[in-house]
Structures are given as structure tokens and as C-alpha cells.
Design an enzyme around this catalytic site. Structure first.
Site, PDB file in Angstrom:
ATOM      1  N   ASP A  77       0.822  -1.209   0.000  1.00 59.80           N
ATOM      2  CA  ASP A  77       0.000   0.000   0.000  1.00 59.80           C
ATOM      3  C   ASP A  77       0.857   1.260   0.000  1.00 59.80           C
ATOM      4  O   ASP A  77       0.541   2.246  -0.674  1.00 59.80           O
ATOM      5  CB  ASP A  77      -0.957   0.004   1.192  1.00 59.80           C
ATOM      6  CG  ASP A  77      -0.258  -0.221   2.533  1.00 59.80           C
ATOM      7  OD1 ASP A  77       0.902  -0.683   2.560  1.00 59.80           O
ATOM      8  OD2 ASP A  77      -0.889   0.055   3.570  1.00 59.80           O
ATOM      9  N   ARG A  78       1.982   1.222   0.705  1.00 58.36           N
ATOM     10  CA  ARG A  78       2.836   2.403   0.797  1.00 58.36           C
ATOM     11  C   ARG A  78       3.536   2.680  -0.534  1.00 58.36           C
ATOM     12  O   ARG A  78       3.682   3.836  -0.938  1.00 58.36           O
ATOM     13  CB  ARG A  78       3.844   2.221   1.928  1.00 58.36           C
ATOM     14  CG  ARG A  78       3.159   1.986   3.268  1.00 58.36           C
ATOM     15  CD  ARG A  78       4.130   1.695   4.380  1.00 58.36           C
ATOM     16  NE  ARG A  78       4.800   2.910   4.836  1.00 58.36           N
ATOM     17  CZ  ARG A  78       5.703   2.916   5.812  1.00 58.36           C
ATOM     18  NH1 ARG A  78       6.056   1.782   6.398  1.00 58.36           N
ATOM     19  NH2 ARG A  78       6.272   4.053   6.179  1.00 58.36           N
TER      20      ARG A  78
END
Length: 262
Positions: free
Chosen positions: A110-111
Site C-alpha cells: 500500500d505504501r
């Protein structure tokens, strides 16, 4: 049309992306035990509500920070949509950006997806703040390279831990206090102040320290559902992008198509 799947620790978001535009999005609680058949029944009903058939989905892209969820999501893609899913960060869906950290293999999908999308949307050096199960602060430089960041407990996680550990404290909603005073007169009021203004102070303090370390102008981009709540009381956000992770999945899909052999 792309079915983008963002499997987070708390929720899984399914979104339909067409030509870079998110046409629909749905959210379900993350449960690695949920089978492909269960996902399919739920998604079929939601697609029908949008007036769509599952044949409209031509590709599936999965980004996950929950390894145990990947198998059943992959089975869903093959069994019910007839396509091999792309997994963000692997094979044709390789990141395509530099992960300039000590252990790049440990950076959450996600990052990295947030970094890819934020860099596509904004110029220069960036700090991306994501309000999820954890609250993360990620540094993305002007070239699009991911340089590292900070992981802090998410606001819901902090509140749950506080209530669980203190027998007499009530469960409260996460909302801004209805007054400017930071001296609470009731237990609930004091909890609202501590959770809300404590988070504002944390965000402002950490962002200021990150900017000082970078030493160049930085644009702060916020994402996640609670960004709007905090935006009312702080000026640290330069932009709010609610769907950065899904947008990152869409960008990876477009890139994978351009790299595919003709």
C-alpha cells in the site's frame, strides 16, 4: 475494465477502474478465511447494482499487505473473472520505482502504491500520510523514489488499546471536540481531546521534522478516510487524495500493459 483489489489489515477495497477513473468501489472487512466463492457472491450482487456483468472485468490487480488473503483473491480472479491476476510488486506488475531503504522487500504494498500515485499526481518532494490500521508517513523524492518514512499506531488502534486497558473508560466516536479548549471537563471530553488533538500534534510534529530533514520544499499529501476529519483543524495537508492506493494499482496496470509483448 480493471478490478483493483487493495487488501489491507482492516478492510479490503474492491474498485472498478476504467481509463484511470474509478467507476465504483466497495469495502469488506478483511478475513483471510473468506473463500473465493464468498467474495464472488458478494461482488456479483454489487456489480448487478451498478448494471454491470462480471464479463466487463478484463483484468484483476491485487495489492495486499495480508499474505494469507492472496490465495483466495487469486482464486476469485481465475475462477469467476477468467483472468490470471497481477500482484502488485511482482512480475509484469513490478514497482518500477526505486525503493531506497535498507530492506525494500519489507515495504508494504500500500505504501509503494501510494508513492507511485502521489508522484504521478504531484511534482517535487512529497510526504504521503495514510490513515489506515497504522498511520504512515512516507517520503517520496522529486524523482519518484521511495525514501522511507514513519509507522505510528492508527487512531482507531490507539483508541481500542486505551479502552481495552482502562476498565472505566467508555468507547467513544472519533470526532473533533466541539470546542477549542484542550482542558476537558468530563471523561469523554478528555478522551476526545487526547485522541483528536494528540493526533493533530503528532502529525504536525512529525511532518515538521521530516521537512526539516529533507531541507527542500515538500508537498504533503493525505489519504485515507480520516484525512478529511483532520483537515478541518490543521494546515499541514497540501492535498487530499482519498484513493491513492487504488490509483496506484490502476497506474501499475497501465504500465504492465505497455510492457506486455505485442
Amino acid at each position: 475494465m480493471l478490478l483493483a483489489i487493495d487488501a489491507g489489515n482492516t478492510n479490503i477495497v474492491f474498485a472498478l477502474v476504467e481509463e484511470g477513473v474509478i467507476r465504483a468501489r466497495w469495502r469488506i472487512a478483511t478475513d483471510p478465511r473468506r473463500t473465493a466463492d464468498e467474495y464472488a457472491v458478494w461482488l456479483h450482487q454489487l456489480l448487478q447494482l451498478e448494471g454491470l456483468d462480471r464479463s466487463a472485468v478484463e483484468a484483476v490487480m491485487i495489492g495486499t499487505v495480508v499474505p494469507r488473503a492472496l490465495h483466495n483473491l487469486s482464486v476469485l480472479s481465475v475462477k469467476y473473472f477468467g483472468v490470471e491476476p497481477l500482484v502488485a510488486g511482482r512480475g509484469a506488475a513490478a514497482w518500477g520505482i526505486e525503493l531506497d531503504v535498507a530492506e525494500p522487500q519489507t515495504v508494504g504494498a500500500d505504501r509503494v502504491l501510494n508513492a507511485i500515485a502521489a508522484h504521478a499526481l504531484h511534482d517535487g518532494d512529497l510526504i504521503v500520510i495514510d490513515f489506515g490500521t497504522a498511520t504512515t508517513f512516507d517520503m517520496v523524492d522529486y524523482s519518484g523514489a521511495y525514501k522511507g518514512g514513519i509507522i505510528a499506531p492508527g487512531i482507531n488502534l490507539s483508541l481500542d488499546a486505551l479502552v481495552a486497558a482502562a476498565a472505566k473508560l467508555p468507547r467513544i466516536a472519533i470526532e473533533a471536540p466541539d470546542h477549542a479548549s484542550v482542558i476537558g471537563r468530563t471523561t469523554e471530553d478528555q478522551m476526545h481531546i487526547g485522541i483528536y488533538w494528540g493526533y493533530v500534534a503528532m502529525m504536525e510534529g512529525l511532518t515538521q521534522r521530516m521537512k526539516a530533514e529533507v531541507g527542500r520544499p515538500v508537498t504533503v499529501v493525505a489519504t485515507g478516510g480520516l484525512a478529511v476529519l483532520f483537515d478541518k483543524q490543521t494546515e499541514i495537508f497540501d492535498a487530499i487524495e482519498p484513493d491513492l492506493t487504488i490509483q496506484g494499482l490502476g497506474l501499475l496496470w497501465e504500465r504492465s500493459k505497455s510492457l506486455a509483448p505485442s
